[in-house]
Scaffold this motif. Structure first.
Motif, mmCIF file in Angstrom:
data_model
loop_
_atom_site.group_PDB
_atom_site.id
_atom_site.type_symbol
_atom_site.label_atom_id
_atom_site.label_comp_id
_atom_site.label_asym_id
_atom_site.label_seq_id
_atom_site.Cartn_x
_atom_site.Cartn_y
_atom_site.Cartn_z
ATOM 1 N N UNK A 114 -60.139 -51.276 -23.093
ATOM 2 C CA UNK A 114 -59.406 -51.677 -21.891
ATOM 3 C C UNK A 114 -60.003 -52.971 -21.341
ATOM 4 N N UNK A 115 -59.265 -53.664 -20.472
ATOM 5 C CA UNK A 115 -59.814 -54.907 -19.924
ATOM 6 C C UNK A 115 -61.012 -54.707 -18.996
ATOM 7 N N UNK A 116 -60.979 -53.673 -18.141
ATOM 8 C CA UNK A 116 -61.992 -53.509 -17.099
ATOM 9 C C UNK A 116 -62.549 -52.084 -17.084
ATOM 10 N N UNK A 117 -63.768 -51.958 -16.628
ATOM 11 C CA UNK A 117 -64.390 -50.638 -16.533
ATOM 12 C C UNK A 117 -63.552 -49.690 -15.680
ATOM 13 N N UNK A 118 -62.984 -50.190 -14.593
ATOM 14 C CA UNK A 118 -62.216 -49.320 -13.701
ATOM 15 C C UNK A 118 -60.908 -48.846 -14.314
ATOM 16 N N UNK A 119 -60.505 -49.415 -15.453
ATOM 17 C CA UNK A 119 -59.295 -48.938 -16.112
ATOM 18 C C UNK A 119 -59.471 -47.539 -16.691
ATOM 19 N N UNK A 120 -60.697 -47.074 -16.745
ATOM 20 C CA UNK A 120 -60.922 -45.693 -17.170
ATOM 21 C C UNK A 120 -60.227 -44.701 -16.243
ATOM 22 N N UNK A 121 -60.035 -45.098 -14.996
ATOM 23 C CA UNK A 121 -59.438 -44.188 -14.016
ATOM 24 C C UNK A 121 -57.955 -43.958 -14.266
ATOM 25 N N UNK A 122 -57.361 -44.710 -15.184
ATOM 26 C CA UNK A 122 -55.953 -44.502 -15.501
ATOM 27 C C UNK A 122 -55.724 -43.194 -16.246
ATOM 28 N N UNK A 123 -56.778 -42.638 -16.833
ATOM 29 C CA UNK A 123 -56.684 -41.336 -17.484
ATOM 30 C C UNK A 123 -57.276 -40.269 -16.566
ATOM 31 N N UNK A 124 -56.661 -39.102 -16.514
ATOM 32 C CA UNK A 124 -57.264 -38.011 -15.742
ATOM 33 C C UNK A 124 -58.525 -37.528 -16.440
ATOM 34 N N UNK A 125 -59.316 -36.670 -15.782
ATOM 35 C CA UNK A 125 -60.510 -36.126 -16.439
ATOM 36 C C UNK A 125 -60.157 -35.500 -17.778
#
Length: 291
Positions: free
Chosen positions: A193-204
């Motif tokens: 992904x482009x940014x670390x915070x893009x991880x939040x686009x997936x649920x746990x």
């Protein structure tokens, strides 16, 4: 795809697996720096039946200066040629996307979530998603039956583990797959992904799924790390199944690695180039048609 918007074979059995659906924007929510979720709904979506997983469909957006997309001949088989014959200034913008989720909404009408990867002002769909608002009008060419050919994730019954590899454009499909993954089927994920915070686009993640993330910061030179990351990993024993999606060149490179260096049966790999570095979707469609 061809479509017939009228005939049915019975009360619940459409005569064709795909047709056109009118829809409007219900809600817009930013998920992460690179992904925005647009929820579509309305009575025009009645009969839309996503098969889940990586269910794909065609989205038609209004051309600049128009409020509603128009596809001539949409009730028959000749819509594609009629659409292509239109003046580009009048032609609805067509893009391929994945359904992130579907559910019943107000009045029992379907609601569908579609997550858009944002690339700034470099493409019409990205611009539209970044500026979309409730009541905006769109047109979907999508499934009228759940078991349809636009669902690609189909692990064989004897699969012991799955490998999912994707860039940001395929994160929504990964989410859809995880929603339906059997709880006893281990999943290994490599996500770029482009940014670390893009991880939040997936649920746990569920307990049986383990993700390895990498970021490229939007720099083309830093893309392509999925193959390197998988090459350095130890894969489980047993019968694996791989699902790969994202930039076409990277997907092909990873598939070659899995087949030639890891010995994975090519019949146990589903792969899809969602886009290609340096090419627009119009160019890719033209190439596919031999133009």
């Amino acid at each position: 795809m061809t479509t017939d918007n009228t005939a049915t074979t019975g009360a619940d059995e459409p005569s064709t697996p795909f047709r056109f659906f009118d829809a409007r924007v219900l809600r817009v929510r930013r998920l992460s720096p690179s992904l925005t979720r647009v929820t579509f709904g309305g009575p025009g979506l009645d009969g839309f039946r996503s098969g889940g997983n990586d269910q794909s469909f065609s989205l038609f957006l209004p051309p600049p200066g128009r409020a509603v997309p128009d596809v001539p001949g949409r009730d028959g088989d000749g819509w594609f040629h009629a659409w292509r014959a239109q003046d580009p200034a009048d032609r609805a913008i067509m893009r391929s996307y994945t359904i992130r989720a579907q559910r019943a909404g107000a009045g029992g009408h379907p609601e569908v979530d579609v997550d858009f990867a944002l690339h700034g002002d470099v493409g019409p769909a990205s611009r539209w998603a970044a500026n979309s608002a409730p009541d905006d009008r769109v047109l979907l060419l999508g499934p009228a039956v759940e078991d349809n050919k636009s669902v690609g994730f189909r692990p064989p019954p004897d699969t012991d583990w799955v490998l999912l590899a994707a860039d940001e454009t395929a994160i929504p499909a990964v989410g859809g797959i995880l929603d339906r993954l059997p709880p006893d089927l281990p999943a290994l994920l490599w996500l770029e992904v482009p940014h670390e915070d893009d991880r939040h686009a997936l649920p746990p993640l569920p307990a049986h799924a383990h993700a390895h993330w990498s970021t490229h910061g939007g720099d083309p030179a830093r893309r392509g790390g999925l193959t390197r990351a998988v090459a350095d990993a130890e894969l489980p024993d047993g019968r694996g199944y791989a699902w790969l999606a994202g930039e076409a060149g990277g997907v092909r490179a990873l598939r070659r690695h899995l087949v030639h260096e890891r010995g994975l049966d090519r019949r146990r790999i589903t792969f899809s180039g969602y886009w290609r570095l340096g090419a627009s979707e119009e160019q890719l469609r033209q190439e596919a048609l031999g133009g």
